[in-house]
Design an enzyme around this catalytic site. Structure first.
Site, PDB file in Angstrom:
ATOM      1  CG  ASP A 224      -2.790  -8.474   0.294  1.00  0.00           C
ATOM      2  OD1 ASP A 224      -1.998  -8.820   1.188  1.00  0.00           O
ATOM      3  OD2 ASP A 224      -3.834  -7.803   0.519  1.00  0.00           O
TER       4      ASP A 224
ATOM      5  CG  ASP B 218      -4.974 -10.160   2.860  1.00  0.00           C
ATOM      6  OD1 ASP B 218      -4.694 -10.618   1.730  1.00  0.00           O
ATOM      7  OD2 ASP B 218      -4.693  -8.997   3.202  1.00  0.00           O
TER       8      ASP B 218
ATOM      9  CG  HIS C 110      -1.979  -1.077   1.151  1.00  0.00           C
ATOM     10  ND1 HIS C 110      -2.862  -1.215   0.105  1.00  0.00           N
ATOM     11  CD2 HIS C 110      -2.260  -2.105   2.016  1.00  0.00           C
ATOM     12  CE1 HIS C 110      -3.644  -2.285   0.308  1.00  0.00           C
ATOM     13  NE2 HIS C 110      -3.288  -2.835   1.465  1.00  0.00           N
TER      14      HIS C 110
HETATM   15 ZN   LIG Z   1      -4.037  -7.313   2.416  1.00  0.00          ZN
END
Ligand SMILES: [Zn+2]
Ligand SMILES: [Zn+2]
Lengths: 437, 556
Positions: free
Chosen positions: A151, A240, A112
């Site tokens: 992800d 995740d 991110h």
């Molecule tokens: Zn993540």
């Protein structure tokens, strides 16, 4: 004793003494059970799997990639330098031929983190894959790199960093941004004017099961990779998407992750998110390690796995088929030719409002890139945030043409003369200069 | 006084040592077909010369178990494992009777799936039908929850002996646990008849001193304990030498020790003067085990390493074709080269000269060049091996930022050389390593001295999970409850006292400060966004050490 088919380097760095805060998902305990599982399975005794210590990334490694406002030391801690250093170590093992495949099983994550950095967003401070890839390019030549981000969250940071780079293909498979942080990563986000089609997003609906993920892999990711023909494939191996993850809504499995990794066959994998630290990570990481080393992973199953309970709805499958064919079509349409919307010498401009959820920082950006047929184009970012006054970053990209280099140096001169900016950052990849004013 | 006996490849050395130094030493030839004969001969020779009423302890370093395993002369074992999800347990198959039973336990020690009683029954019956008398019961994560191993063990009715994996070590490593349990049961009967013979032999000699065996970690274990942990006796040879160096030299800094023998050179390391321990366990052949050991490496270079030409290239070792020509062999060896070059004056140096000159003639080079090349090659093999061991230790992965930034790096300040050709090699090593080289006095029996003076070591891991309210110390059979407020400080105290009381039961008294905490961690476990408990892990050990330092040594 088990023999790995492929020589594999494993950089395991759980940072057992570092947390964002005591109960934060990104805490000391995160890789504890993964370590237990890997040790108990005897992973480190498999002939061909070698464990390595991470490198520690240098300040220059970060400055080559990011505009850190006000400086690198203020936005990072040792943990970030070791995590990025772990990714660099993985890259060095593969590039030097010491290993065929490498997995940086490190924390904290990085996808991110954007080009300009004011603090931590989405648990990330610096983009460890990008720092690694630019390390590769600095030391081993300007490779064509494909990043496949698996992800559950859209890797908006990696997308931002490579938005203008025609030599980097960024493909992200993630939970639809309308239902999850950071709320981006839609089909129509395709890259800047110099790199259109080199950003491909595959937003999957909530409750996608292994069937849906593997469909997207086989029918979108792999065909696009075939067309792009990368020198190096990097997997941002966030975990995740797992059905037990506490902060997402997907239904992927350890076996599914292992199959995905096996078929994708990345040179380098780097751990990203994944916060089901007991129910998912020990098994997903085991599956990825075995798949990368070419060891039978068919026995890797979560203790509570129940195929029926995570099966996706038929409509989910149909929706995924549509998304995937659109993603492939987007690559075919845009990636082949340079942008026709703008002509060389014009600027492509973006305004961005960026929120740093972890640190509560608000940032405003004006970004412009020189449209160029000869290079990735000189990049100019003006940024101001709730903690830093107006600053500017200028990047002369790797392999910049003379015009873009001269333009970058002219912009630097103007910025310095204007007196408007608290911090001025120059990344000059052509001459290997990383300057702060 | 302490008595040490080391069964080596060619000789069995035995010494009696007191605070002042070596009181008496004997050397007898090792009879590989009957080790107990060699031991008996050494004991008799040594004890007839000495009053043995005040021998505090007798320590034996024996190759019995190692040889039996390496030569495949072991007993049939019924290996019954429960694995659950993960790597296919078929990979870890050992022995003819290997059975995998459905059932699993997870990393927290929670039973995920109960053992399949029917499968277990069938496995036990198959073993019994095949005449199996000893068993190994191993389950994945049994060090977190031993119930499956206990269950398997209970099912093995009529067995003479059963090894339960969790009683061997608190370390994780399912494949290692399987191999180690298998070996333990495979040599159990052999080791026990050996122990009987040793005890009878000493009784005949009217010796009442307690008997211990030497372990690969440089520590000892009472013979009575070793009877059910015979696997602990494997590969203790190098440890005897390492502890010998510790006793003979006042090592206080980082150092390297070389034990140069006939066929091999054993390399070991000292960190701040203490022998370095390999935390995961030693490998026997290619099979890694859970048996703790010192960090040693062995390479195929020694005084008897044959010097040969193969395809025009000079080779030194790793083969030993026979003794050196100076000792009546037929092929020139490294020792003959050292003789020719004037570094050694061992045996019949004329024969060395003849052998070297003949080989040089075949090679079409001068004998001077042949010997200097051969010696240089041997020295390089040793320096390369030391460098790679050092690199491996210094590059060992760490898991905290603190260790990453502050981690210890071993930088040797001295080199200790012992073994037959020690003096011949000393100047060569000094030049190659650019380090001061020390050849300790009594270096020829340093191994037996090390065995004599080694003290008891022990190691345990305490795990407490305050959410599940479970406390376990697997290798000493502690498995109880703890309360939700159980904390790290208490865990450290408990680990120490468990260790001390376990040793006391074995008849060994130690000081509290000898029970060292070597690892400690306490992780907050979080469910949702709340702390649900603590995951506490403490490792406590008595590290390898010698009873006394014999500082008379240190000369060249
Ligand atoms: Zn993540
Ligand atoms: Zn340009």
């Amino acid at each position: 004793m088990i023999q790995a088919k492929r020589k594999m380097g494993l950089i395991f760095f759980p940072a057992f003494d570092w947390a964002i805060s005591p109960t934060h998902p990104e805490r000391e305990e995160r890789l504890l059970y993964t370590q237990d599982q890997l040790l108990e399975e005897g992973i480190f005794d498999i002939a061909g799997i070698v464990e390595y210590k991470p490198d520690i990334a240098s300040e220059e490694d970060v400055k080559r990639t990011h505009f850190c406002i006000p400086d690198v030391a203020s936005v990072t801690t040792e943990s970030h330098m070791i995590s990025a250093g772990g990714a660099i170590k993985a890259a060095r093992l593969v590039m030097d031929g010491e290993a065929e495949r490498a997995f940086a099983l490190v924390r904290p994550p990085g996808h991110h983190s954007m080009k300009a950095v004011h603090g931590n967003r989405g648990f990330c401070n610096i983009n460890i894959e990008a720092v690694m890839i630019e390390y590769i390019r600095e030391h081993y030549g300007q490779k064509r790199v494909a990043i496949v981000d698996t992800d559950c969250h859209h890797g908006d940071g990696t997308q931002d960093i490579y938005w203008h780079d025609p030599n980097t293909l960024y493909i992200s498979i993630h939970q639809d941004g309308r239902t999850l942080y950071p709320g981006s990563g839609f089909l129509d986000e395709l890259g800047g004017p110099n790199a259109l089609g080199k950003t491909i997003n595959i937003p999957l609906p909530p409750m996608t099961s292994p069937e849906g993920f593997l469909y997207a892999l086989d029918n979108a990711v792999l065909p696009i990779l075939d067309m792009f023909k990368p020198d190096i494939i990097v997997n941002s191996a966030g975990q995740d998407n797992h059905y037990t993850d506490p902060i997402t809504n997907m239904n992927f499995s350890a076996q599914g992750y292992a199959i995905l990794n096996d078929r994708l066959n990345p040179h380098i994998a780097v751990l990203e998110g994944g916060y089901s630290i007991q129910g998912a990570l020990p098994y997903v990481n085991l599956g990825i390690v075995l798949a990368m080393a070419g060891v039978d992973y068919s026995g890797v199953v979560e203790p509570d796995f129940n195929e029926g309970a995570i099966r996706q709805e038929k409509s989910v499958g149909q929706y995924i088929e549509k998304i995937c064919s659109q993603a492939v079509e987007n690559y075919r349409t845009y990636a082949k030719k340079p942008s026709k919307n703008k002509s060389s010498g014009e600027r492509g401009v973006r305004q961005k409002n960026i929120y740093y959820d972890t640190d509560g920082i608000r940032e405003k950006q004006m970004e412009s890139v020189m449209v160029c047929n000869d290079c990735a184009g000189v990049l100019y970012i003006e940024t101001v945030s709730s903690i830093n006054p107006l600053s500017v970053g200028i990047e002369i990209p790797l392999g910049a043409c003379n015009r873009c280099r001269d333009e970058g140096l002219r912009m630097l001169k103007d910025a310095r003369q204007s007196g408007k900016f608290a911090h001025i950052k120059l990344i000059n990849r052509r001459d290997r200069e990383y300057l702060d004013y | 006084m302490w008595l040490g006996l080391d069964v080596g490849g060619t000789h069995t050395d035995a010494v009696i040592v007191n605070e002042g130094g070596v009181v008496s030493s004997v050397k007898v030839a090792t009879d590989h077909h009957n080790l107990i004969n060699s031991i008996k001969a050494a004991f008799t020779k040594l004890l007839e010369k000495n009053n043995h009423t005040n021998i505090a302890r007798i320590n034996l370093s024996t190759t019995l178990s190692t040889n039996a395993i390496v030569e495949g002369k072991t007993e049939k074992v019924g290996v019954i494992v429960s694995s659950g999800p993960g790597i296919n347990p078929a990979f870890f198959s050992c022995g003819e009777q290997y059975h995998v039973i459905d059932g699993s336990i997870d990393h927290r020690g929670k039973e995920v799936k109960t053992l399949n009683a029917e499968e277990l029954q069938r496995a036990v019956e198959a073993c019994q039908k095949n005449g199996v008398k000893v068993f190994a019961a191993v389950s994945k994560f049994s060090t977190r929850n031993p119930s499956h191993e206990e269950h398997i063990s209970d099912a093995c009715t009529g067995a003479d002996f059963i090894t339960m994996g969790h009683r061997l070590s608190g370390n994780l490593g399912f494949p290692r646990r399987i191999a180690t349990s298998y070996f333990n049961s495979a040599v159990w009967r052999l080791f026990n008849s050996f122990a009987d013979a040793v005890e009878k032999n000493l009784a005949d000699l009217h010796v009442k001193s307690p008997v211990h065996i030497l372990k690969a970690d440089g520590g000892t274990l009472p013979l009575s304990e070793a009877r059910h942990l015979p696997v602990e006796s494997i590969l203790s040879g190098p440890a005897a030498s390492v502890m010998g160096i510790s006793a003979l030299c006042n090592i206080s800094a980082d150092a390297v020790a070389l034990d140069i023998g006939g066929t091999t050179t054993d390399i070991s390391l000292y960190a701040d003067g203490e022998p370095l321990v390999e935390p995961h366990g030693i490998s026997l052949g290619a099979l890694p085990t859970l048996v703790r050991s010192l960090a040693t490496r062995s390479i195929g270079i020694g005084g008897d390493s044959a010097i040969r030409l193969s395809d025009g290239a000079l080779r030194v070792g790793p083969e030993r074709i026979g003794p050196s020509m100076a000792e009546g062999g037929s092929v020139p060896t490294l020792l003959d080269a050292l003789n020719f070059a004037g570094n050694a004056h061992h045996g019949d140096t004329v024969m060395s000269k003849i052998g070297i000159e003949k080989l040089a003639q075949e090679a079409g080079i001068t004998p001077q060049k042949l010997t200097s090349d051969a010696i240089a090659l041997a020295v390089k093999k040793i320096t390369d091996a030391v460098d790679s061991l050092l690199k491996e230790i210094n590059d060992k992965p760490v898991y905290t930022i603190h260790e990453m930034l502050e981690g210890k790096v071993i930088t040797p300040k001295a080199l200790y050389v012992m073994g037959g050709p020690a003096h011949a090699f000393a100047p060569l090593m000094e030049k190659a390593f650019r380090l001061p080289v020390i050849v300790p006095e009594h270096y020829l029996v340093a191994n037996a001295i090390g065995a004599a003076l080694a003290r008891t070591t022990f190691d345990l891991t305490l795990l407490a999970d305050t959410e599940r309210q479970k406390l376990i110390v697997p290798n000493i059979g502690i498995n109880e409850t703890c309360d939700r407020n159980y904390a790290l400080e208490k865990a450290k105290k408990d680990a120490r006292s468990y260790l001390m009381s376990h040793l006391k039961k074995m008849g060994i008294a130690i000081q509290e400060h000898d029970a060292q905490i070597v690892e400690e961690s306490s992780f907050n476990m979080v469910g949702g966004f709340y702390t649900t408990g603590k995951n506490i892990r403490v490792r406590c050990q008595v590290k390898p050490a010698v009873e006394v330092h014999l500082h008379s040594g240190g000369g060249r």
